[in-house]
Design a protein around this motif. Structure first.
Motif, PDB file in Angstrom:
ATOM      1  N   MET A 187       0.831  -1.190   0.000  1.00 47.24           N
ATOM      2  CA  MET A 187       0.000   0.000   0.000  1.00 47.24           C
ATOM      3  C   MET A 187       0.872   1.249   0.000  1.00 47.24           C
ATOM      4  SD  MET A 187      -3.074  -0.608   2.754  1.00 47.24           S
ATOM      5  CE  MET A 187      -4.394  -1.792   2.432  1.00 47.24           C
ATOM      6  N   THR A 188       0.304   2.331  -0.504  1.00 50.40           N
ATOM      7  CA  THR A 188       0.936   3.637  -0.350  1.00 50.40           C
ATOM      8  C   THR A 188       0.622   4.151   1.054  1.00 50.40           C
ATOM      9  OG1 THR A 188      -1.003   4.862  -1.116  1.00 50.40           O
ATOM     10  CG2 THR A 188       0.578   4.118  -2.795  1.00 50.40           C
ATOM     11  N   LYS A 189       1.330   5.198   1.451  1.00 47.89           N
ATOM     12  CA  LYS A 189       1.050   5.806   2.757  1.00 47.89           C
ATOM     13  C   LYS A 189      -0.383   6.318   2.808  1.00 47.89           C
ATOM     14  CE  LYS A 189       2.482   9.553   5.838  1.00 47.89           C
ATOM     15  NZ  LYS A 189       3.388  10.703   6.022  1.00 47.89           N
TER      16      LYS A 189
ATOM     17  N   LYS B 123     -16.450   4.868  13.420  1.00 49.00           N
ATOM     18  CA  LYS B 123     -16.264   3.756  12.490  1.00 49.00           C
ATOM     19  C   LYS B 123     -17.535   3.472  11.692  1.00 49.00           C
ATOM     20  CE  LYS B 123     -14.642  -0.074  14.058  1.00 49.00           C
ATOM     21  NZ  LYS B 123     -14.319  -0.477  12.706  1.00 49.00           N
ATOM     22  N   ILE B 124     -17.336   2.821  10.564  1.00 48.80           N
ATOM     23  CA  ILE B 124     -18.457   2.261   9.809  1.00 48.80           C
ATOM     24  C   ILE B 124     -18.865   0.976  10.519  1.00 48.80           C
ATOM     25  CG2 ILE B 124     -19.205   1.256   7.621  1.00 48.80           C
ATOM     26  CD1 ILE B 124     -17.207   3.061   6.203  1.00 48.80           C
ATOM     27  N   LYS B 125     -20.066   0.947  11.065  1.00 51.51           N
ATOM     28  CA  LYS B 125     -20.506  -0.200  11.856  1.00 51.51           C
ATOM     29  C   LYS B 125     -20.590  -1.449  10.983  1.00 51.51           C
ATOM     30  CE  LYS B 125     -23.091   2.522  15.244  1.00 51.51           C
ATOM     31  NZ  LYS B 125     -24.415   2.799  15.846  1.00 51.51           N
ATOM     32  N   GLY B 126     -20.054  -2.535  11.536  1.00 46.39           N
ATOM     33  CA  GLY B 126     -20.081  -3.813  10.834  1.00 46.39           C
ATOM     34  C   GLY B 126     -18.851  -4.078   9.989  1.00 46.39           C
ATOM     35  N   LEU B 127     -17.986  -3.078   9.856  1.00 50.79           N
ATOM     36  CA  LEU B 127     -16.802  -3.221   9.019  1.00 50.79           C
ATOM     37  C   LEU B 127     -15.597  -3.538   9.918  1.00 50.79           C
ATOM     38  CD1 LEU B 127     -15.843  -2.977   6.045  1.00 50.79           C
ATOM     39  CD2 LEU B 127     -15.232  -0.609   6.555  1.00 50.79           C
ATOM     40  N   GLY B 128     -15.204  -4.817   9.946  1.00 54.57           N
ATOM     41  CA  GLY B 128     -14.084  -5.250  10.774  1.00 54.57           C
ATOM     42  C   GLY B 128     -12.755  -5.142  10.048  1.00 54.57           C
ATOM     43  N   PRO B 129     -11.655  -5.425  10.757  1.00 55.81           N
ATOM     44  CA  PRO B 129     -10.319  -5.292  10.166  1.00 55.81           C
ATOM     45  C   PRO B 129     -10.112  -6.118   8.901  1.00 55.81           C
ATOM     46  CG  PRO B 129     -10.166  -5.537  12.540  1.00 55.81           C
ATOM     47  CD  PRO B 129     -11.594  -5.779  12.191  1.00 55.81           C
ATOM     48  N   LYS B 130     -10.562  -7.356   8.901  1.00 52.09           N
ATOM     49  CA  LYS B 130     -10.334  -8.221   7.745  1.00 52.09           C
ATOM     50  C   LYS B 130     -11.054  -7.699   6.504  1.00 52.09           C
ATOM     51  CE  LYS B 130     -10.673 -13.036   6.226  1.00 52.09           C
ATOM     52  NZ  LYS B 130     -11.031 -14.425   6.640  1.00 52.09           N
ATOM     53  N   THR B 131     -12.338  -7.329   6.691  1.00 51.43           N
ATOM     54  CA  THR B 131     -13.116  -6.822   5.555  1.00 51.43           C
ATOM     55  C   THR B 131     -12.587  -5.480   5.078  1.00 51.43           C
ATOM     56  OG1 THR B 131     -15.073  -7.947   6.439  1.00 51.43           O
ATOM     57  CG2 THR B 131     -15.445  -6.268   4.762  1.00 51.43           C
ATOM     58  N   ALA B 132     -12.203  -4.607   6.015  1.00 48.76           N
ATOM     59  CA  ALA B 132     -11.662  -3.297   5.642  1.00 48.76           C
ATOM     60  C   ALA B 132     -10.395  -3.452   4.814  1.00 48.76           C
ATOM     61  CB  ALA B 132     -11.382  -2.470   6.899  1.00 48.76           C
ATOM     62  N   LEU B 133      -9.529  -4.373   5.211  1.00 48.55           N
ATOM     63  CA  LEU B 133      -8.293  -4.607   4.472  1.00 48.55           C
ATOM     64  C   LEU B 133      -8.586  -5.143   3.068  1.00 48.55           C
ATOM     65  CD1 LEU B 133      -5.213  -4.640   4.468  1.00 48.55           C
ATOM     66  CD2 LEU B 133      -5.306  -6.915   5.527  1.00 48.55           C
ATOM     67  N   GLN B 134      -9.526  -6.067   2.972  1.00 45.89           N
ATOM     68  CA  GLN B 134      -9.896  -6.619   1.664  1.00 45.89           C
ATOM     69  C   GLN B 134     -10.473  -5.541   0.754  1.00 45.89           C
ATOM     70  OE1 GLN B 134     -12.586  -9.733   2.851  1.00 45.89           O
ATOM     71  NE2 GLN B 134     -10.965 -11.277   3.033  1.00 45.89           N
ATOM     72  N   MET B 135     -11.354  -4.707   1.312  1.00 47.24           N
ATOM     73  CA  MET B 135     -11.967  -3.639   0.511  1.00 47.24           C
ATOM     74  C   MET B 135     -10.940  -2.605   0.068  1.00 47.24           C
ATOM     75  SD  MET B 135     -15.665  -2.807   2.248  1.00 47.24           S
ATOM     76  CE  MET B 135     -17.050  -3.958   2.110  1.00 47.24           C
ATOM     77  N   MET B 136      -9.988  -2.277   0.955  1.00 48.85           N
ATOM     78  CA  MET B 136      -8.968  -1.289   0.601  1.00 48.85           C
ATOM     79  C   MET B 136      -8.089  -1.818  -0.525  1.00 48.85           C
ATOM     80  SD  MET B 136      -7.819   1.713   0.936  1.00 48.85           S
ATOM     81  CE  MET B 136      -8.937   2.143   2.273  1.00 48.85           C
ATOM     82  N   ARG B 137      -7.754  -3.098  -0.463  1.00 50.97           N
ATOM     83  CA  ARG B 137      -6.939  -3.694  -1.529  1.00 50.97           C
ATOM     84  C   ARG B 137      -7.700  -3.723  -2.857  1.00 50.97           C
ATOM     85  NH1 ARG B 137      -4.292  -8.520   2.163  1.00 50.97           N
ATOM     86  NH2 ARG B 137      -2.335  -7.448   2.625  1.00 50.97           N
TER      87      ARG B 137
ATOM     88  N   HIS C 195     -10.479  -1.639  -3.732  1.00 51.70           N
ATOM     89  CA  HIS C 195     -10.984  -0.351  -4.231  1.00 51.70           C
ATOM     90  C   HIS C 195      -9.960   0.785  -4.125  1.00 51.70           C
ATOM     91  CE1 HIS C 195     -14.974  -2.104  -4.661  1.00 51.70           C
ATOM     92  NE2 HIS C 195     -14.899  -2.556  -3.416  1.00 51.70           N
ATOM     93  N   GLY C 196      -8.951   0.635  -3.266  1.00 53.33           N
ATOM     94  CA  GLY C 196      -7.838   1.577  -3.245  1.00 53.33           C
ATOM     95  C   GLY C 196      -8.008   2.858  -2.462  1.00 53.33           C
TER      96      GLY C 196
END
Length: 364
Positions: A180-182, A199-213, A215-216
């Motif tokens: 990832m970039t900074k 926080k966005i309710k219901g969005l855990g660490p695993k899902t957040a990481l997957q979505m960031m990878r 959608h960017g």
């Protein structure tokens, strides 16, 4: 992830920036109230005295950074959290009592010969700037927000005992492992939870990481997210939070003086004993141990082939670079940074005293 455990003794000779508010919180939580004859609770003062003397005794050069005025975005979030917890907003936003405590702690540090900085805003941001500028080797804090502020080396669980393990997080290696970039990492940290937005309710660490990878960016995630499943806060000011992380207000760390001096024992006694009514025997006893330890260290250094802290015996290589237990496949590294296996992703749970979602996403 880019995390390892190192023995605190390996920090000898290093300049370490400490987020003062984190240690104040720890002392308040861990030490029972110690009320002096004036009814003042001096547990934080006593805790910082013993911690700082121990750091100096172990050859560590601490520089404490105190919080300035919090951003308005943070004030709003902390007020809301305080009300939800049944506390007054002054309990988290500060007031006359915290300001007096800061003055007392700064007086203590002056008598100990230890520098301190009053940050214009967030202490973590100035700690991060001290590290990235090379003025400090690492920053000691329990607040994972120092990473999105750009702190390249974060130290957790720094205690008075030099034999205890300290966790080190290396930001460049984190970015490399996450690919990832900074800027993307900052967005991930905002999603995982910070002091600027809910926080966005219901969005855990695993899902957040997957979505960031996938959608960017947060913009990309918000455009694709199922809002029936994930509850986006009505005041999700992520753009302002991103700006606060990427362009924070910090002290001018290039010019701020960082000078250490010998402790002024008589000044300490006047302040801690005569003003704050701490037992003189305790103050002088701790300083006597400090002087004895420093003298013994100098004596050991004068012996050929000896290393401080080992009774004059030559240390083995694995004592300099101990094998860590921070994940499978961890390797010791002369720079005290280890690369370990990819992160696990437990469910979120956030409080300042427990594990932060960011550390969970990093495989903590």
């Amino acid at each position: 992830m880019a995390r390892c455990e190192i023995v605190a003794a390996l920090l000898t000779g290093r300049v370490i920036a400490l987020d003062a508010s984190v240690f104040v919180y720890q002392f308040r939580s861990a030490i029972p109230e110690i009320n002096n004859r004036n009814g003042e609770n001096i547990n934080v003062l006593q805790g910082l005295f013993h911690l700082t003397v121990s750091l100096l005794q172990n050859g560590i050069k601490p520089v404490y950074v105190f919080d300035g005025k919090p951003p308005e975005l943070k004030r709003a979030v902390l007020e809301k959290r305080a009300m939800a917890a049944g506390r007054s907003k002054e309990s988290v936003l500060g007031g006359p009592a915290p300001q007096q405590l800061d003055r007392d702690l700064q007086t203590l540090l002056t008598h100990l010969g230890v520098p301190f900085i009053k940050a214009p805003c967030e202490a973590e941001a100035t700690c991060a700037a001290l590290v990235t500028s090379g003025r400090a080797w690492g920053a000691a804090t329990e607040d994972m927000d120092i990473l999105p502020f750009g702190g390249t080396r974060m130290l957790r669980h720094l205690k008075a005992d030099k034999k205890l393990k300290v966790e080190e997080y290396n930001l460049p290696k984190i970015l490399d492992k996450l690919n990832m970039t900074k800027e993307q990492f900052v967005d991930l940290c905002i999603l995982l939870g910070c002091d600027y937005v809910e926080k966005i309710k219901g969005l855990g660490p695993k899902t957040a990481l997957q979505m960031m990878r996938k959608h960017g960016s947060i913009e990309g995630i918000l455009g694709a997210i199922n809002r029936q499943k994930y509850d986006v806060p009505p005041e999700f000011h992520y753009e302002e939070a991103r700006r606060l992380f990427l362009d924070p207000a910090v002290a001018d760390v290039r010019t701020v003086p960082l000078n250490w001096a010998n402790p002024d024992e008589e000044g300490l006694v006047r302040f801690l004993t005569h003003e704050k009514h701490m037992k003189e025997k305790r103050v002088r006893g701790r300083m006597e141990k400090f002087r004895a330890a420093v003298a013994a260290g100098k004596k050991r250094k004068s012996r050929p082939g000896s290393v401080p802290g080992r009774g004059g015996k030559q240390r083995k290589m694995n004592e300099f670079y101990p094998v860590t237990k921070s994940g499978t496949g961890a390797r010791p590294h002369p720079g005290s940074s280890c690369e370990v296996s990819p992160p696990a992703h437990p469910e979120p749970g956030h409080s300042r005293s427990s594990e932060h979602p960011t550390s969970q996403a990093l495989g903590d």
